[in-house]
Design a protein around this motif. Sequence first.
Motif, PDB file in Angstrom:
ATOM      1  N   VAL A  76       7.116   9.481  -6.150  1.00  6.26           N
ATOM      2  CA  VAL A  76       8.258   9.643  -5.249  1.00  6.26           C
ATOM      3  C   VAL A  76       8.672   8.269  -4.720  1.00  6.26           C
ATOM      4  O   VAL A  76       7.956   7.293  -4.873  1.00  6.26           O
ATOM      5  CB  VAL A  76       7.920  10.562  -4.051  1.00  6.26           C
ATOM      6  N   GLY A  77       9.828   8.224  -4.089  1.00 12.47           N
ATOM      7  CA  GLY A  77      10.252   7.029  -3.379  1.00 12.47           C
ATOM      8  C   GLY A  77      10.860   5.948  -4.257  1.00 12.47           C
ATOM      9  O   GLY A  77      11.289   6.189  -5.390  1.00 12.47           O
ATOM     10  N   ASP A  78      10.891   4.723  -3.713  1.00 14.68           N
ATOM     11  CA  ASP A  78      11.520   3.584  -4.379  1.00 14.68           C
ATOM     12  C   ASP A  78      10.841   3.223  -5.689  1.00 14.68           C
ATOM     13  O   ASP A  78      11.497   2.810  -6.644  1.00 14.68           O
ATOM     14  CB  ASP A  78      11.512   2.357  -3.467  1.00 14.68           C
ATOM     15  N   SER A  79       9.529   3.363  -5.744  1.00 12.92           N
ATOM     16  CA  SER A  79       8.824   2.974  -6.965  1.00 12.92           C
ATOM     17  C   SER A  79       9.255   3.840  -8.149  1.00 12.92           C
ATOM     18  O   SER A  79       9.328   3.362  -9.275  1.00 12.92           O
ATOM     19  CB  SER A  79       7.312   3.069  -6.772  1.00 12.92           C
ATOM     20  N   ARG A  80       9.569   5.088  -7.901  1.00 20.02           N
ATOM     21  CA  ARG A  80      10.043   5.970  -8.982  1.00 20.02           C
ATOM     22  C   ARG A  80      11.369   5.461  -9.535  1.00 20.02           C
ATOM     23  O   ARG A  80      11.590   5.433 -10.739  1.00 20.02           O
ATOM     24  CB  ARG A  80      10.200   7.394  -8.478  1.00 20.02           C
ATOM     25  N   GLY A  81      12.249   5.036  -8.645  1.00 23.37           N
ATOM     26  CA  GLY A  81      13.533   4.490  -9.077  1.00 23.37           C
ATOM     27  C   GLY A  81      13.372   3.229  -9.901  1.00 23.37           C
ATOM     28  O   GLY A  81      14.089   3.018 -10.883  1.00 23.37           O
ATOM     29  N   PHE A  92       0.828  -1.209   0.000  1.00 24.58           N
ATOM     30  CA  PHE A  92       0.000   0.000   0.000  1.00 24.58           C
ATOM     31  C   PHE A  92       0.862   1.258   0.000  1.00 24.58           C
ATOM     32  O   PHE A  92       0.565   2.227  -0.705  1.00 24.58           O
ATOM     33  CB  PHE A  92      -0.959   0.018   1.195  1.00 24.58           C
ATOM     34  N   GLU A  93       1.944   1.245   0.775  1.00 27.77           N
ATOM     35  CA  GLU A  93       2.851   2.393   0.811  1.00 27.77           C
ATOM     36  C   GLU A  93       3.512   2.611  -0.551  1.00 27.77           C
ATOM     37  O   GLU A  93       3.646   3.755  -1.006  1.00 27.77           O
ATOM     38  CB  GLU A  93       3.919   2.187   1.880  1.00 27.77           C
ATOM     39  N   MET A  94       3.900   1.516  -1.213  1.00 29.26           N
ATOM     40  CA  MET A  94       4.511   1.629  -2.534  1.00 29.26           C
ATOM     41  C   MET A  94       3.503   2.179  -3.547  1.00 29.26           C
ATOM     42  O   MET A  94       3.870   2.962  -4.432  1.00 29.26           O
ATOM     43  CB  MET A  94       5.038   0.275  -2.995  1.00 29.26           C
ATOM     44  N   GLU A  95       2.239   1.777  -3.426  1.00 33.16           N
ATOM     45  CA  GLU A  95       1.209   2.285  -4.322  1.00 33.16           C
ATOM     46  C   GLU A  95       1.024   3.795  -4.155  1.00 33.16           C
ATOM     47  O   GLU A  95       0.932   4.534  -5.138  1.00 33.16           O
ATOM     48  CB  GLU A  95      -0.116   1.574  -4.071  1.00 33.16           C
ATOM     49  N   ILE A  96       1.033   4.263  -2.926  1.00 35.18           N
ATOM     50  CA  ILE A  96       0.903   5.695  -2.659  1.00 35.18           C
ATOM     51  C   ILE A  96       2.112   6.448  -3.211  1.00 35.18           C
ATOM     52  O   ILE A  96       1.974   7.510  -3.823  1.00 35.18           O
ATOM     53  CB  ILE A  96       0.714   5.955  -1.152  1.00 35.18           C
ATOM     54  N   GLU A  97       3.317   5.897  -3.012  1.00 36.78           N
ATOM     55  CA  GLU A  97       4.527   6.519  -3.552  1.00 36.78           C
ATOM     56  C   GLU A  97       4.451   6.594  -5.078  1.00 36.78           C
ATOM     57  O   GLU A  97       4.851   7.590  -5.677  1.00 36.78           O
ATOM     58  CB  GLU A  97       5.763   5.725  -3.145  1.00 36.78           C
ATOM     59  N   HIS A  98       3.938   5.546  -5.693  1.00 38.54           N
ATOM     60  CA  HIS A  98       3.813   5.527  -7.154  1.00 38.54           C
ATOM     61  C   HIS A  98       2.847   6.613  -7.624  1.00 38.54           C
ATOM     62  O   HIS A  98       3.128   7.312  -8.601  1.00 38.54           O
ATOM     63  CB  HIS A  98       3.331   4.159  -7.630  1.00 38.54           C
TER      64      HIS A  98
END
Length: 54
Positions: free
Chosen positions: A24-29, A14-20
């Motif tokens: 921002v965050g790891d998902s962007r990388g 869920f946190e990765m989905e919000i970052e996407h």
Amino acid sequence: MKRSIAESHIQKVFEMEIEHQKNVGDSRGMIISYTRGFMNGLSAISHYSILKRF
């Protein structure tokens, strides 16, 4: 114990989905890395096709 591990993994997803969604965050990388790899592969295929013609 296994339930708490599964719940923590679900929370991370869920946190990765919000970052996407915020880009921002790891998902962007991960997206940037995938895009670069795809473009490099496409470039290599194109280069090979051009050299093969001559």
